[in-house]
Scaffold this motif. Structure first.
Motif, PDB file in Angstrom:
ATOM      1  N   MET A   1       0.815  -1.195   0.000  1.00  0.00           N
ATOM      2  CA  MET A   1       0.000   0.000   0.000  1.00  0.00           C
ATOM      3  C   MET A   1       0.853   1.250   0.000  1.00  0.00           C
ATOM      4  N   ALA A   2       2.032   1.176   0.621  1.00  0.00           N
ATOM      5  CA  ALA A   2       2.903   2.352   0.651  1.00  0.00           C
ATOM      6  C   ALA A   2       3.306   2.762  -0.759  1.00  0.00           C
ATOM      7  N   ALA A   3       3.580   1.805  -1.627  1.00  0.00           N
ATOM      8  CA  ALA A   3       3.932   2.128  -3.013  1.00  0.00           C
ATOM      9  C   ALA A   3       2.762   2.801  -3.723  1.00  0.00           C
ATOM     10  N   ALA A   4       1.561   2.338  -3.453  1.00  0.00           N
ATOM     11  CA  ALA A   4       0.376   2.953  -4.060  1.00  0.00           C
ATOM     12  C   ALA A   4       0.178   4.370  -3.534  1.00  0.00           C
ATOM     13  N   ILE A   5       0.442   4.571  -2.245  1.00  0.00           N
ATOM     14  CA  ILE A   5       0.341   5.918  -1.667  1.00  0.00           C
ATOM     15  C   ILE A   5       1.340   6.840  -2.343  1.00  0.00           C
ATOM     16  N   TYR A   6       2.577   6.364  -2.483  1.00  0.00           N
ATOM     17  CA  TYR A   6       3.582   7.198  -3.138  1.00  0.00           C
ATOM     18  C   TYR A   6       3.182   7.498  -4.585  1.00  0.00           C
ATOM     19  N   SER A   7       2.670   6.492  -5.283  1.00  0.00           N
ATOM     20  CA  SER A   7       2.258   6.689  -6.676  1.00  0.00           C
ATOM     21  C   SER A   7       1.114   7.686  -6.789  1.00  0.00           C
ATOM     22  N   THR A   8       0.300   7.788  -5.766  1.00  0.00           N
ATOM     23  CA  THR A   8      -0.826   8.721  -5.764  1.00  0.00           C
ATOM     24  C   THR A   8      -0.391  10.133  -5.401  1.00  0.00           C
ATOM     25  N   VAL A   9       0.458  10.247  -4.383  1.00  0.00           N
ATOM     26  CA  VAL A   9       0.830  11.557  -3.840  1.00  0.00           C
ATOM     27  C   VAL A   9       2.089  12.107  -4.505  1.00  0.00           C
ATOM     28  N   GLY A  10       3.119  11.265  -4.602  1.00  0.00           N
ATOM     29  CA  GLY A  10       4.383  11.671  -5.213  1.00  0.00           C
ATOM     30  C   GLY A  10       5.147  12.707  -4.406  1.00  0.00           C
ATOM     31  N   ALA A  62       1.918  -8.864  -4.582  1.00  0.00           N
ATOM     32  CA  ALA A  62       1.073  -9.290  -5.700  1.00  0.00           C
ATOM     33  C   ALA A  62      -0.400  -9.223  -5.314  1.00  0.00           C
ATOM     34  N   LEU A  63      -0.733  -9.721  -4.132  1.00  0.00           N
ATOM     35  CA  LEU A  63      -2.125  -9.708  -3.695  1.00  0.00           C
ATOM     36  C   LEU A  63      -2.629  -8.275  -3.510  1.00  0.00           C
ATOM     37  N   CYS A  64      -1.878  -7.482  -2.779  1.00  0.00           N
ATOM     38  CA  CYS A  64      -2.284  -6.098  -2.525  1.00  0.00           C
ATOM     39  C   CYS A  64      -2.333  -5.299  -3.825  1.00  0.00           C
ATOM     40  N   GLY A  65      -1.332  -5.489  -4.682  1.00  0.00           N
ATOM     41  CA  GLY A  65      -1.288  -4.779  -5.955  1.00  0.00           C
ATOM     42  C   GLY A  65      -2.475  -5.114  -6.840  1.00  0.00           C
ATOM     43  N   GLU A  66      -2.818  -6.386  -6.899  1.00  0.00           N
ATOM     44  CA  GLU A  66      -3.974  -6.790  -7.715  1.00  0.00           C
ATOM     45  C   GLU A  66      -5.269  -6.184  -7.168  1.00  0.00           C
ATOM     46  N   HIS A  70      -7.852  -2.828  -8.997  1.00  0.00           N
ATOM     47  CA  HIS A  70      -9.287  -2.932  -9.257  1.00  0.00           C
ATOM     48  C   HIS A  70     -10.104  -1.901  -8.485  1.00  0.00           C
ATOM     49  N   THR A  71      -9.446  -0.870  -7.994  1.00  0.00           N
ATOM     50  CA  THR A  71     -10.147   0.228  -7.326  1.00  0.00           C
ATOM     51  C   THR A  71     -10.312   1.383  -8.315  1.00  0.00           C
ATOM     52  N   PRO A  72     -11.116   2.378  -7.990  1.00  0.00           N
ATOM     53  CA  PRO A  72     -11.286   3.522  -8.898  1.00  0.00           C
ATOM     54  C   PRO A  72      -9.995   4.279  -9.198  1.00  0.00           C
ATOM     55  N   VAL A  73      -9.014   4.237  -8.281  1.00  0.00           N
ATOM     56  CA  VAL A  73      -7.747   4.944  -8.520  1.00  0.00           C
ATOM     57  C   VAL A  73      -6.678   4.027  -9.111  1.00  0.00           C
ATOM     58  N   SER A  78      -1.453   2.606 -11.422  1.00  0.00           N
ATOM     59  CA  SER A  78      -0.768   1.709 -12.350  1.00  0.00           C
ATOM     60  C   SER A  78       0.156   2.480 -13.289  1.00  0.00           C
ATOM     61  N   ASN A  79      -0.299   3.611 -13.796  1.00  0.00           N
ATOM     62  CA  ASN A  79       0.535   4.428 -14.686  1.00  0.00           C
ATOM     63  C   ASN A  79       1.760   4.978 -13.963  1.00  0.00           C
TER      64      ASN A  79
END
Length: 180
Positions: A1-10, A62-66, A70-73, A78-79
Motif C-alpha cells: 500500500m505504501a507504493a500505491a500511496i507514493y504513486s498517488t501523492v508523489g 502481488a495480492l495487494c497490488g492486484e 481494481h479500485t477507482p484509482v 498503475s501508470n
C-alpha cells in the motif's frame, strides 16, 4: 500500500508518507526482506529463511497490488508505478545493485533506530526515494501495480539485482560494527 500511496501523492510528501509501510511492519512485527537482511552479518538469520521472507513479500505485494488495481484509482496508480518500473528496467544491472546498496544502508538504519528514535525510521524511508535508491519490495509492488505483461520479466531481473544490493547494503553497517 505504501507504493500505491507514493504513486498517488508523489514528491516529498509521498516519500514521507511511504514510511507508513515500514512503520506498520515494525509495529506489528511483520517480516520485511530488507528488515531481516541485515541480520545475516549478525548470524541471526540464514539464507533460506530470508528467501522465504522475500517470496512472502512478493506474494503480499502481488495480492495487494492486484486488489489496488481494481479500485477507482487503480488506473492512475498503475501508470505511476509503470513509470517507476520503466526507470528500474532502463538502469544497467550494476546500477540497480548500487542503488539497492544505498537503500539497504538506509533500511538497516531505519529498522535499527525504530525503538529508540522512530523519527529516524521515517527520515530513512523518506530519504531513499528522492535519492533514487532502489528497495526490492517497493519495486515488487510497482512491477505488480504497473500491470504491463511486457515489463514483468525485465522488471523481475532488475528487482533481483536490487535485492542483491539491498542485502549488501543492509549488512555493511553490521559487518563493520558487530564483527569486532
Amino acid at each position: 500500500m505504501a507504493a500505491a500511496i507514493y504513486s498517488t501523492v508523489g514528491g516529498a510528501l509521498g516519500a514521507f508518507m511511504f514510511a507508513i509501510g515500514l512503520l506498520t511492519i515494525l509495529i506489528f512485527q511483520f517480516n520485511l526482506f530488507t528488515g531481516k537482511a541485515g541480520l545475516l552479518a549478525q548470524k541471526q538469520i540464514k539464507v533460506i529463511p530470508l528467501i522465504d521472507i522475500w517470496l512472502g513479500n512478493f506474494m503480499g505485494c502481488a495480492l495487494c497490488g492486484e486488489l489496488i488495481k481494481h479500485t477507482p484509482v487503480g488506473y492512475n496508480i498503475s501508470n505511476a508505478a509503470a513509470a517507476i518500473t520503466a526507470v528500474r528496467i532502463s538502469n544497467l544491472w550494476f546500477e540497480n545493485i548500487l542503488l539497492g546498496i544505498l537503500c539497504g544502508i538506509l533500511m538497516f538504519v531505519a529498522v535499527r533506530a525504530y525503538k529508540e528514535a522512530p523519527y529516524i525510521t521515517i527520515l530513512s524511508v523518506a530519504s531513499f526515494i528522492p535519492l533514487g535508491a532502489n528497495h526490492c519490495v517497493a519495486d515488487m509492488a510497482d512491477m505488480i501495480l504497473a500491470a504491463n505483461g511486457e515489463m514483468f520479466f525485465p522488471a523481475l531481473a532488475a528487482m533481483l539485482c536490487t535485492s542483491v544490493g539491498n542485502v549488501i547494503g543492509c549488512n555493511l553497517i553490521p559487518l563493520t560494527t558487530y564483527s569486532q
